[in-house]
Design a protein around this motif. Structure first.
Motif, PDB file in Angstrom:
ATOM      1  N   THR A 126       0.679  -2.113  11.579  1.00  0.00           N
ATOM      2  CA  THR A 126      -0.169  -3.295  11.720  1.00  0.00           C
ATOM      3  C   THR A 126      -1.598  -2.933  11.340  1.00  0.00           C
ATOM      4  O   THR A 126      -2.082  -1.844  11.672  1.00  0.00           O
ATOM      5  CB  THR A 126      -0.140  -3.841  13.152  1.00  0.00           C
ATOM      6  N   ILE A 127      -2.250  -3.839  10.627  1.00  0.00           N
ATOM      7  CA  ILE A 127      -3.613  -3.592  10.139  1.00  0.00           C
ATOM      8  C   ILE A 127      -4.460  -4.833  10.407  1.00  0.00           C
ATOM      9  O   ILE A 127      -4.256  -5.889   9.788  1.00  0.00           O
ATOM     10  CB  ILE A 127      -3.629  -3.261   8.639  1.00  0.00           C
ATOM     11  N   ILE A 128      -5.381  -4.730  11.345  1.00  0.00           N
ATOM     12  CA  ILE A 128      -6.280  -5.838  11.643  1.00  0.00           C
ATOM     13  C   ILE A 128      -7.183  -6.088  10.443  1.00  0.00           C
ATOM     14  O   ILE A 128      -7.719  -5.152   9.847  1.00  0.00           O
ATOM     15  CB  ILE A 128      -7.095  -5.531  12.911  1.00  0.00           C
ATOM     16  N   LYS A 129      -7.288  -7.364  10.055  1.00  0.00           N
ATOM     17  CA  LYS A 129      -8.026  -7.769   8.848  1.00  0.00           C
ATOM     18  C   LYS A 129      -7.423  -7.152   7.591  1.00  0.00           C
ATOM     19  O   LYS A 129      -8.118  -6.919   6.598  1.00  0.00           O
ATOM     20  CB  LYS A 129      -9.520  -7.445   8.961  1.00  0.00           C
ATOM     21  N   GLY A 130      -6.122  -6.896   7.646  1.00  0.00           N
ATOM     22  CA  GLY A 130      -5.449  -6.299   6.502  1.00  0.00           C
ATOM     23  C   GLY A 130      -5.495  -7.157   5.261  1.00  0.00           C
ATOM     24  O   GLY A 130      -5.458  -6.634   4.141  1.00  0.00           O
ATOM     25  N   ASP A 131      -5.597  -8.487   5.446  1.00  0.00           N
ATOM     26  CA  ASP A 131      -5.637  -9.362   4.272  1.00  0.00           C
ATOM     27  C   ASP A 131      -6.906  -9.162   3.448  1.00  0.00           C
ATOM     28  O   ASP A 131      -6.966  -9.559   2.285  1.00  0.00           O
ATOM     29  CB  ASP A 131      -5.481 -10.830   4.666  1.00  0.00           C
TER      30      ASP A 131
END
Length: 202
Positions: A126-131
């Motif tokens: 999971t990557i916060i602000k991955g977008d």
């Protein structure tokens, strides 16, 4: 940043990395969408970014390019009925799971935008602000957003009184006004407070 470093490490360790993102968690109407994309290193796509920061025209152009040049891509959804039965978080994770499972190339790793991930048959990060950080997640956000927007335009043709083509189901002043005037339709999420409140008054 830490996420960018991990992203580079992942490309070294895994053969096929899929970016995964959703569109439509917040609206009062319509399905929630998710997309999964495995980009092709041999065909880099310029301009990938968080879909929310792009114009509609730019999203459409990039969506066409992603579909033409990605190693694999899939768009999936969870229905309004599933949202109301499961809750929006679980329905979103279900849509993500369907998108990854629908890829023609099986990923070794899925990068998931945010801090919650679906159950998948591959490694997950999971990557916060991955977008905004990982191109494959940006690509997924673009495909999910353009697919959902197209569906809301179709809903507008079926229910023109709600102006779904303008607000895409989000709880704008216009949408709330039309919702109070006409009452909920089959496309509205009955578990969401503004819709539920109106139904309770009936």
């Amino acid at each position: 940043m830490r996420q960018v470093a991990l992203f580079g490490d992942d490309l070294e360790r895994f053969a096929h990395c899929a970016g995964v993102d959703e569109a439509g968690r917040g609206p009062l109407a319509g399905d929630v969408y998710a997309a999964a994309v495995i980009l092709d290193p041999a065909h880099p796509i310029t301009g990938l970014a968080d879909s929310k920061t792009l114009t509609e025209a730019k999203r459409e152009l990039l969506a066409t390019e992603i579909k033409a040049h990605a190693l694999a891509w899939c768009v999936a959804s969870a229905s309004v009925e599933e949202i109301d039965h499961l809750n929006i978080l679980q329905a979103t994770l279900l849509a993500m799971q369907r998108a990854v499972q629908g890829l023609e190339v099986v990923p070794d790793l899925a990068w998931i935008d945010g801090n919650r991930a679906p159950v998948l048959n591959c490694a997950v990060r999971t990557i916060i602000k991955g977008d905004a950080l990982v191109p494959a997640i940006s690509a997924a956000s673009i495909l999910a957003k353009t697919a959902r927007d197209a569906t809301l335009v179709q809903l507008h043709r079926q229910y023109p009184q709600y102006a779904f083509d303008q607000h895409k189901g989000y709880g704008t002043a216009l949408h709330l006004e039309r919702l109070r005037l006409h009452g909920p339709c089959a496309a509205h999420r009955r578990s969401f407070a503004p819709v539920r409140t109106l139904l309770d008054k009936q």
